[in-house]
Design an enzyme around this catalytic site. Structure first.
Site, PDB file in Angstrom:
ATOM      1  N   CYS A 133       0.832  -1.153   0.058  1.00  0.00           N
ATOM      2  CA  CYS A 133      -0.111  -0.040  -0.103  1.00  0.00           C
ATOM      3  C   CYS A 133       0.939   1.228   0.039  1.00  0.00           C
ATOM      4  O   CYS A 133       1.661   1.340   0.850  1.00  0.00           O
ATOM      5  CB  CYS A 133      -0.801  -0.060   1.091  1.00  0.00           C
ATOM      6  N   CYS A 150     -10.658   5.494 -10.453  1.00  0.00           N
ATOM      7  CA  CYS A 150      -9.347   5.931 -11.050  1.00  0.00           C
ATOM      8  C   CYS A 150      -8.327   5.051 -10.925  1.00  0.00           C
ATOM      9  O   CYS A 150      -7.150   5.129 -11.378  1.00  0.00           O
ATOM     10  CB  CYS A 150      -8.983   7.222 -10.299  1.00  0.00           C
ATOM     11  N   CYS A 177     -10.223  10.702  -3.704  1.00  0.00           N
ATOM     12  CA  CYS A 177      -9.147   9.500  -3.790  1.00  0.00           C
ATOM     13  C   CYS A 177      -7.994  10.183  -2.883  1.00  0.00           C
ATOM     14  O   CYS A 177      -7.464  11.110  -2.894  1.00  0.00           O
ATOM     15  CB  CYS A 177      -8.899   9.230  -5.158  1.00  0.00           C
ATOM     16  N   CYS A 222     -33.874  25.491   8.640  1.00  0.00           N
ATOM     17  CA  CYS A 222     -34.439  26.757   9.505  1.00  0.00           C
ATOM     18  C   CYS A 222     -33.170  27.041  10.092  1.00  0.00           C
ATOM     19  O   CYS A 222     -32.548  26.374  10.882  1.00  0.00           O
ATOM     20  CB  CYS A 222     -35.407  26.156  10.323  1.00  0.00           C
ATOM     21  N   CYS A 254     -31.623  33.697   1.760  1.00  0.00           N
ATOM     22  CA  CYS A 254     -30.301  33.863   2.571  1.00  0.00           C
ATOM     23  C   CYS A 254     -30.326  33.250   3.790  1.00  0.00           C
ATOM     24  O   CYS A 254     -28.961  33.131   4.429  1.00  0.00           O
ATOM     25  CB  CYS A 254     -29.904  35.388   2.299  1.00  0.00           C
ATOM     26  N   CYS A 264     -31.135  40.572  -0.589  1.00  0.00           N
ATOM     27  CA  CYS A 264     -30.368  39.877   0.292  1.00  0.00           C
ATOM     28  C   CYS A 264     -28.857  40.392   0.180  1.00  0.00           C
ATOM     29  O   CYS A 264     -28.295  40.494   1.362  1.00  0.00           O
ATOM     30  CB  CYS A 264     -30.127  38.413  -0.403  1.00  0.00           C
ATOM     31  N   CYS A 304     -43.327  54.734  20.340  1.00  0.00           N
ATOM     32  CA  CYS A 304     -44.053  55.487  19.532  1.00  0.00           C
ATOM     33  C   CYS A 304     -43.006  56.630  19.500  1.00  0.00           C
ATOM     34  O   CYS A 304     -42.383  57.207  20.287  1.00  0.00           O
ATOM     35  CB  CYS A 304     -45.444  56.199  19.896  1.00  0.00           C
TER      36      CYS A 304
END
Lengths: 487, 151
Positions: A133, A150, A177, A222, A254, A264, A304
């Site tokens: 390996c 591959c 890979c 959310c 967004c 956005c 107000c």
């Protein structure tokens, strides 16, 4: 149609809608309901309510089902594994038809650009019984070796460790890979075939799910803390979604706080600007102001902006400190920013000052309405205790006073929109459209302040007057949105 | 500490037996994952004649994760910052478990020959490298003479 589902229409707004169940009392064969007699034109709901938005709040299982429909459809049509279908869908924003079209045109090119196949077909190597390996340099029998398309062979143990390290870094659909410069992606079935530890498998599936949802233009998580809900809508627009689970209100496009009529990209620019410049702005806009008449110091303790000095009873506007009398008419102009017409000829220094002045004008109003919204939440509390007192004193019943809560929630909605008109106006080019916008903004602002004033001082007998005011304010709000929300 | 993986033993052996020209990497006596590295400044570069000390550490999950490498000798280079940290793709997102200590050090040596001011780590150095390359190269030579020679 990419998702042949019958998406139940759900109107994003609940507080203002009246139920439409009136025709329940008619029989099916009712004359007025006969289909061929239906000469009433179908009205686009968006024309009536610019904020109308069809969406659904889905749980994880429902989302899985929705995604799987696309996966199965694609894998059936192209005769590929569901795992490969997922890789294709992810890299093509789940546009099934686009993928099929590309596949029919040039399958090989599609598979290469989607990182399923390597750009160059690897030579088939003679497989010996023992292979070393390249990662762990341990020689092992060839049955222990695996590769992607591959043909880069690595031993099972190395694949597993590779996946573990990647997953622990939050990487899932992007695992590739192990060979140098090789971009081929490891599809889901390849990863799951090698992973045995249940908690890692679970983590991997959780991450892939997140990647799928985030890449899907019709889905949006959310943004509420720890909320598992995913909002689904076929219109990818900056519309208002309300989570059915945690009640978070957000922009579908967004995922930030809902921001109509501002776009956005503009609201993002504005919020960044505010974060950068807020120190100056905070310094300049103090929390208290002096009464323009008797100069006594006044702290604003309600939402107000129509102020009445407790000392001299002078009525004035908190924003511009002008006499409130001039605000009742349609010449209400305190929301409008007047640009200096000679600015182009002024020095750089003066231009910088003017730029700061302009920004502060909009920022103060943005900030002020945001504070007003918070203060009006307190007003709601005061309202509750005032109603209790009234009911105890025998002035009306609890039911009689309920309309005030409706009024307060409408006020919050209107003020919220008003707050978000300021960044919109700030980035608008000078011209007749901006004049129209600021005119409508001023109208809305005036009606909102009237409404706020009336709510804070309401008696049972004022109900008709107040409801009239509510109607006017909401009309102004929708008119503004209709004219300036660009969809 | 767990036993040293075969991969690290093999790499260390090869580094000792067939060293890369211009590069020496020696494991620390007390920690086989920590390497003392010396890279000679490449010919025809402003670093020519300098000996640059680096430290290289193999993390627990090496080779699945990239080695951690840092310059100890001060160096005037647009992709190496004041703390000696290196901006090199294969040490970050382009890492592959098939890469080795040897290939990493070769890449670092190549980075000294070909600085890349468009992908900078040390901003002021990169800026000068772009607007006034000859002055930047003069600085790099001066730093090499001052910090990387006669040590």
């Amino acid at each position: 149609m990419e998702n042949p589902r019958n998406v139940g229409s759900q109107v994003g707004e609940s507080d203002m809608e009246c139920s439409d169940n009136d025709n329940d009392c008619f029989d099916d064969d009712d004359y007025y309901n006969a289909v061929d007699d239906n000469d009433i034109e179908q009205i686009d709901p968006c024309k009536l309510d610019p904020e109308n938005f069809n969406y659904q709040c889905l749980g994880e299982e429902q989302v899985e089902r929705l995604l799987n429909e696309s996966v199965e459809y694609l894998s059936y049509n192209l005769k590929i594994t569901p795992s490969l279908a997922k890789v294709l869908l992810l890299s093509h924003q789940w546009r099934v038809n686009k993928i099929i079209e590309k596949y029919r045109k040039d399958a090989s090119d599609l598979l290469i650009t989607s990182r399923i196949k390597p750009p160059v077909t690897p030579p088939s190597l003679p497989v010996s019984r023992y292979i070393t390996c390249p990662v762990c340099v341990i020689p092992q029998p060839s049955e222990k070796f695996f590769s992607l398309s591959c043909a880069h062979l690595f031993c099972k143990d190395c694949w597993v460790t590779h996946f573990e390290v990647q997953i622990n870094q939050g990487i899932s659909t992007a695992i590739s890979c192990m060979a140098r410069d090789c971009v081929v992606l490891a599809p889901e079935d390849f990863v799951l075939k090698h992973l045995s530890r249940p908690n890692l498998r679970e983590k991997y599936q959780q991450f892939t799910f997140q990647d799928y949802v985030k890449s899907h233009p019709e889905l949006r998580f959310c943004p509420g803390p720890n909320c598992p809900i995913v909002v689904h809508s076929s219109e990818n627009k900056a519309k208002r979604a309300i989570c059915s689970n945690c009640k978070t209100v957000f922009c579908f496009q967004c995922g930030m706080d809902y921001h109509a009529p501002t776009e956005c990209s503009i609201i993002k620019k504005w919020l960044t600007k505010c974060a950068d410049d807020s120190e100056t702005a905070n310094y300049i806009s103090a929390h208290t102001k002096d009464c323009p008449e008797c100069h006594i110091c006044i702290e604003k303790n309600g939402g107000c902006n129509h102020m009445q000095c407790y000392n001299c009873k002078h009525d004035f506007c908190w924003m511009c400190l002008g006499d409130w009398k001039s605000h009742g008419s349609e010449y209400y102009e305190c929301s409008r920013y007047r640009e200096n017409p000679n600015i182009a000829h002024e020095s750089v220094h003066a231009q910088a000052r003017e730029a700061l002045k302009k920004y502060l004008h909009y920022y103060e109003r943005w900030e002020n309405h945001s504070k007003s919204l918070k203060l009006e939440e307190q007003t709601l509390e005061n309202l509750r205790s005032r109603i209790n007192q009234k009911v105890m004193a025998g002035v009306g019943t609890w039911i009689d006073w309920q309309y005030l809560f409706t009024a307060a929630s409408l006020l919050a909605k209107c003020r919220y929109t008003l707050q978000y008109t300021y960044p919109y106006a700030y980035y608008m080019d000078v011209g007749p459209r901006k004049e129209l916008f600021e005119y409508q903004q001023a109208q809305l602002e005036a009606e909102i302040e009237n409404l706020s004033w009336k709510i804070e001082r309401a008696e049972t007998t004022d109900r008709g007057d107040l409801e009239n005011q509510m109607d006017i304010a909401e009309k102004r709000r929708t008119t503004l949105l209709k004219d300036f929300l660009d969809f | 500490m767990a036993a040293l993986p075969r991969r690290i033993i093999k790499e260390t052996q090869r580094l000792m037996q067939e060293p890369v020209p211009g590069i020496s990497a020696v494991p620390d006596d007390s920690n086989a994952r920590y390497f003392h590295v010396i890279v000679t400044g490449p010919e025809d570069s402003p670093f020519e004649g300098g000996l640059f000390k680096l430290e290289l550490f193999l993390p627990e999950d090496y080779p699945m994760s990239a080695p951690k490498v840092r310059f100890i000798t001060k160096i005037y280079h647009p992709n190496i910052d004041r703390l000696g940290r290196i901006c090199l793709d294969i040490l970050k997102d382009k890492w592959s478990p098939a890469l080795q200590i040897r290939t990493v050090l070769l890449s670092i040596q190549a980075l000294l020959s070909a600085p890349n001011p468009d992908d900078p780590l040390a901003n002021d150095v990169a800026e000068l490298w772009k607007v006034n390359e000859s002055e930047a190269i003069r600085n790099a030579k001066e730093w090499t003479r001052r910090y990387a020679m006669d040590n």
